[in-house]
Design an enzyme around this catalytic site. Structure first.
Site, PDB file in Angstrom:
ATOM      1  N   LEU A 132      45.274  73.574 -24.527  1.00 11.83           N
ATOM      2  CA  LEU A 132      44.241  74.336 -23.830  1.00 11.83           C
ATOM      3  C   LEU A 132      43.631  75.261 -24.873  1.00 11.83           C
ATOM      4  CD1 LEU A 132      46.009  75.429 -20.498  1.00 11.83           C
ATOM      5  CD2 LEU A 132      44.203  73.726 -20.750  1.00 11.83           C
ATOM      6  N   ASP A 133      42.300  75.412 -24.857  1.00 13.82           N
ATOM      7  CA  ASP A 133      41.721  76.324 -25.835  1.00 13.82           C
ATOM      8  C   ASP A 133      42.190  77.748 -25.550  1.00 13.82           C
ATOM      9  OD1 ASP A 133      39.546  77.932 -24.372  1.00 13.82           O
ATOM     10  OD2 ASP A 133      38.982  75.884 -23.841  1.00 13.82           O
ATOM     11  N   THR A 134      42.062  78.600 -26.531  1.00 12.99           N
ATOM     12  CA  THR A 134      42.639  79.943 -26.461  1.00 12.99           C
ATOM     13  C   THR A 134      42.165  80.721 -25.241  1.00 12.99           C
ATOM     14  OG1 THR A 134      42.732  79.989 -28.879  1.00 12.99           O
ATOM     15  CG2 THR A 134      42.973  82.095 -27.746  1.00 12.99           C
ATOM     16  N   ASP A 135      40.902  80.594 -24.878  1.00 11.16           N
ATOM     17  CA  ASP A 135      40.353  81.365 -23.764  1.00 11.16           C
ATOM     18  C   ASP A 135      40.685  80.782 -22.397  1.00 11.16           C
ATOM     19  OD1 ASP A 135      39.186  83.158 -25.532  1.00 11.16           O
ATOM     20  OD2 ASP A 135      37.343  81.971 -25.693  1.00 11.16           O
ATOM     21  N   THR A 136      41.169  79.547 -22.369  1.00  9.78           N
ATOM     22  CA  THR A 136      41.494  78.900 -21.093  1.00  9.78           C
ATOM     23  C   THR A 136      42.941  79.189 -20.713  1.00  9.78           C
ATOM     24  OG1 THR A 136      39.885  77.148 -21.474  1.00  9.78           O
ATOM     25  CG2 THR A 136      41.631  76.694 -19.880  1.00  9.78           C
TER      26      THR A 136
END
Length: 242
Positions: A106-110
């Site tokens: 998952l990307d960092t902001d998700t």
């Protein structure tokens, strides 16, 4: 059948199939197989290298293998060790003895559901494009999303790395300044959900993954984890033909 190993009904009960007595009933009813062969003898013993199925669904015997569902908070990188000193997944499972690996990213902001496992076969299949494992997200996006936007996402959009379309999209809340949309797709491309919404001019404000294959986030709070076992693990394995 080998005289080594554990009794079949004990293994089944430990895997969460049911009580020892109910597992014995399943065996006697011919609903259990080992390596593809139906067994009905209660004295049967099994070893970790054998494949046990109950009503066609595989159960896990190898106790050294573990799969965990983690609610990744926003701001945490999807790695077990970050060279830049950022918050990583390892801190949430540091009490476990197994060496775990993240299943996809998952990307960092998700935020939301990410799986951790030391089962190499399961990890490979869950992340390989040929198995088309669906993932569901709830996205808070800018602007008022209408039905035409939903159709565009389901029919597909062209991104810089190719064409991609959602399996299913549902409006949860439509309004201003933001709308909330549930989207399911099987693409594992980097930041694909965010890029799809950018392509239809509704940038993502917040993104939460709520389902990975047959596993749901449920009420798991950010930073918390739980071991996947029993029938839930069997369903996950079955979904990728294990």
């Amino acid at each position: 059948m080998s005289e080594q190993g554990e009794r079949l009904q004990k293994v089944m009960a430990h895997a969460g199939v049911g009580s020892r007595r109910s597992c014995e009933d399943l065996i006697e009813q011919g609903r259990v197989s080992i390596d593809g062969k139906t067994v009905t003898r209660l004295g049967t013993r099994v070893t970790p290298d054998q494949i046990i199925r109950v009503d066609g669904e595989r159960i896990t015997f190898d106790e050294s293998k573990v799969t965990i569902a983690l609610h990744k908070p926003a701001g945490v990188v999807s790695t077990m060790d970050d060279d830049m000193g950022r918050e990583s997944l390892a801190q949430f499972v540091e009490m476990r003895e197994e060496r775990l690996y993240h299943v996809g990213r998952l990307d960092t902001d998700t935020e939301g559901l990410i799986l951790l496992s030391n089962d190499g076969d399961l990890t490979h299949r869950l992340t390989h494009p040929s198995y088309e494992v669906p993932k569901t997200y709830v996205a808070t996006v800018e602007g008022q999303v209408n039905r035409s936007i939903i159709r565009r996402l389901e029919e597909g959009v062209t991104l810089e790395d190719g064409f991609v379309k959602a399996d299913k999209v549902k409006i949860i809340e439509m309004g201003l300044p933001n709308s909330i949309v549930e989207i399911t797709l099987h693409s594992g491309a980097n930041r694909v959900v965010r890029r799809m919404f950018e392509a239809v001019r509704h940038p993502v404000v917040r993104l939460v993954r709520t389902e990975f294959g047959t596993i749901g986030l449920g009420r798991l709070k950010p930073g918390r984890s739980r071991v996947i076992g029993g029938s839930e693990l069997a369903a996950l394995m079955k979904s990728v033909d294990l």
